[in-house]
Design a protein around this motif. Structure first.
Motif, PDB file in Angstrom:
ATOM      1  N   MET A  92      19.648  18.226  27.350  1.00  0.00           N
ATOM      2  CA  MET A  92      18.960  18.280  28.645  1.00  0.00           C
ATOM      3  C   MET A  92      17.486  17.918  28.455  1.00  0.00           C
ATOM      4  O   MET A  92      16.927  17.120  29.215  1.00  0.00           O
ATOM      5  CB  MET A  92      19.066  19.678  29.258  1.00  0.00           C
ATOM      6  N   LYS A  93      16.884  18.502  27.425  1.00  0.00           N
ATOM      7  CA  LYS A  93      15.474  18.224  27.114  1.00  0.00           C
ATOM      8  C   LYS A  93      15.276  16.731  26.839  1.00  0.00           C
ATOM      9  O   LYS A  93      14.347  16.100  27.353  1.00  0.00           O
ATOM     10  CB  LYS A  93      15.053  19.049  25.893  1.00  0.00           C
ATOM     11  N   GLU A  94      16.175  16.177  26.059  1.00  0.00           N
ATOM     12  CA  GLU A  94      16.112  14.750  25.728  1.00  0.00           C
ATOM     13  C   GLU A  94      16.255  13.888  26.984  1.00  0.00           C
ATOM     14  O   GLU A  94      15.510  12.930  27.186  1.00  0.00           O
ATOM     15  CB  GLU A  94      17.234  14.435  24.728  1.00  0.00           C
ATOM     16  N   ASN A  95      17.203  14.247  27.832  1.00  0.00           N
ATOM     17  CA  ASN A  95      17.425  13.511  29.080  1.00  0.00           C
ATOM     18  C   ASN A  95      16.197  13.580  29.991  1.00  0.00           C
ATOM     19  O   ASN A  95      15.815  12.581  30.605  1.00  0.00           O
ATOM     20  CB  ASN A  95      18.657  14.075  29.795  1.00  0.00           C
ATOM     21  N   ALA A  96      15.595  14.762  30.084  1.00  0.00           N
ATOM     22  CA  ALA A  96      14.393  14.937  30.916  1.00  0.00           C
ATOM     23  C   ALA A  96      13.264  14.028  30.434  1.00  0.00           C
ATOM     24  O   ALA A  96      12.523  13.456  31.241  1.00  0.00           O
ATOM     25  CB  ALA A  96      13.947  16.394  30.899  1.00  0.00           C
ATOM     26  N   LYS A  97      13.158  13.863  29.134  1.00  0.00           N
ATOM     27  CA  LYS A  97      12.116  12.992  28.575  1.00  0.00           C
ATOM     28  C   LYS A  97      12.453  11.515  28.801  1.00  0.00           C
ATOM     29  O   LYS A  97      11.576  10.725  29.138  1.00  0.00           O
ATOM     30  CB  LYS A  97      11.915  13.292  27.095  1.00  0.00           C
ATOM     31  N   ILE A  98      13.710  11.142  28.622  1.00  0.00           N
ATOM     32  CA  ILE A  98      14.133   9.749  28.827  1.00  0.00           C
ATOM     33  C   ILE A  98      13.842   9.312  30.262  1.00  0.00           C
ATOM     34  O   ILE A  98      13.306   8.235  30.490  1.00  0.00           O
ATOM     35  CB  ILE A  98      15.631   9.571  28.499  1.00  0.00           C
ATOM     36  N   PHE A  99      14.183  10.163  31.230  1.00  0.00           N
ATOM     37  CA  PHE A  99      13.990   9.811  32.641  1.00  0.00           C
ATOM     38  C   PHE A  99      12.613  10.199  33.158  1.00  0.00           C
ATOM     39  O   PHE A  99      12.295   9.942  34.315  1.00  0.00           O
ATOM     40  CB  PHE A  99      15.085  10.433  33.505  1.00  0.00           C
ATOM     41  N   ASN A 100      11.811  10.849  32.305  1.00  0.00           N
ATOM     42  CA  ASN A 100      10.466  11.267  32.688  1.00  0.00           C
ATOM     43  C   ASN A 100      10.505  12.163  33.933  1.00  0.00           C
ATOM     44  O   ASN A 100       9.788  11.932  34.913  1.00  0.00           O
ATOM     45  CB  ASN A 100       9.566  10.044  32.904  1.00  0.00           C
ATOM     46  N   TYR A 101      11.353  13.185  33.879  1.00  0.00           N
ATOM     47  CA  TYR A 101      11.481  14.102  35.005  1.00  0.00           C
ATOM     48  C   TYR A 101      10.132  14.732  35.328  1.00  0.00           C
ATOM     49  O   TYR A 101       9.500  15.330  34.447  1.00  0.00           O
ATOM     50  CB  TYR A 101      12.469  15.221  34.689  1.00  0.00           C
ATOM     51  N   PRO A 102       9.693  14.633  36.579  1.00  0.00           N
ATOM     52  CA  PRO A 102       8.446  15.280  36.989  1.00  0.00           C
ATOM     53  C   PRO A 102       8.694  16.707  37.478  1.00  0.00           C
ATOM     54  O   PRO A 102       7.911  17.260  38.223  1.00  0.00           O
ATOM     55  CB  PRO A 102       7.959  14.372  38.125  1.00  0.00           C
TER      56      PRO A 102
END
Length: 184
Positions: A92-102
């Protein structure tokens, strides 16, 4: 790919409070700390669902646009990670960084938050007003993987604009459609 619709929590429902681990910061964060001045969007998403993958970029765009207008966005994954390890906190952390979740990407390990919101699918979207009363629940737009319609975020944007301009509750609310939440 399952086609599970939202349960459509009754409008006016109060947002259930929670305190969950944000997978990006590794800190426990509560709804009270995250709520927006004008409104709060709570999204039930996950990493592997094709429906979420389909709208991820638009969700980021909408969140970036509306956070400057006093709307807070919160993403929560409630999936069973024992049977769906791709939805675990590290990924989840990795995905948040890939998509640049704000927005924070919270992990609902016990699934109690998903149950409190009567969440059924990913993505499942809820918009609460400044008092945390539900004013919108349902789809982001009419686009689905493979249906050829462009992802626009039209339904969620319309609900957000109604809230911000005091035009009342959007009456025509369609359920979201996606993969079912992976219950334990």
């Amino acid at each position: 790919m399952a086609n599970t619709p939202s349960n459509m929590l009754p409008l006016g429902s109060r947002a259930a409070d929670f305190e969950l681990i944000d997978t990006v910061s590794d800190k426990k964060i509560s709804l009270t700390a995250l709520k927006g001045n004008k409104g709060t969007v709570v999204l039930f998403i996950c990493n592997h669902c094709p429906f979420v993958i389909h709208v991820n970029k638009e969700l980021v765009k909408i969140a970036n646009e509306y956070k400057t207008k006093g709307i807070s966005f919160i993403a929560i994954s409630s999936n069973d990670v024992e049977n769906y390890p791709q939805d675990g906190p590290e990924l989840m952390k990795e995905n948040a960084k890939i998509f640049n979740y704000p927005f924070p990407y919270l992990y609902d390990e016990t699934q109690e938050v998903a149950k409190a919101y009567d969440a059924a699918c990913t993505p499942d979207t809820y918009l609460f007003d400044e008092h945390l009363n539900l004013v919108y629940r349902g789809q982001i737009d009419d686009s689905r993987p493979g249906n050829g319609l462009p992802v626009s975020g039209a339904d969620l944007r319309n609900a957000l604009d109604h809230l911000l301009t005091n035009r009342g509750i959007v009456r025509n609310q369609k359920p979201s459609m996606g993969c079912n939440i992976k219950w334990k």
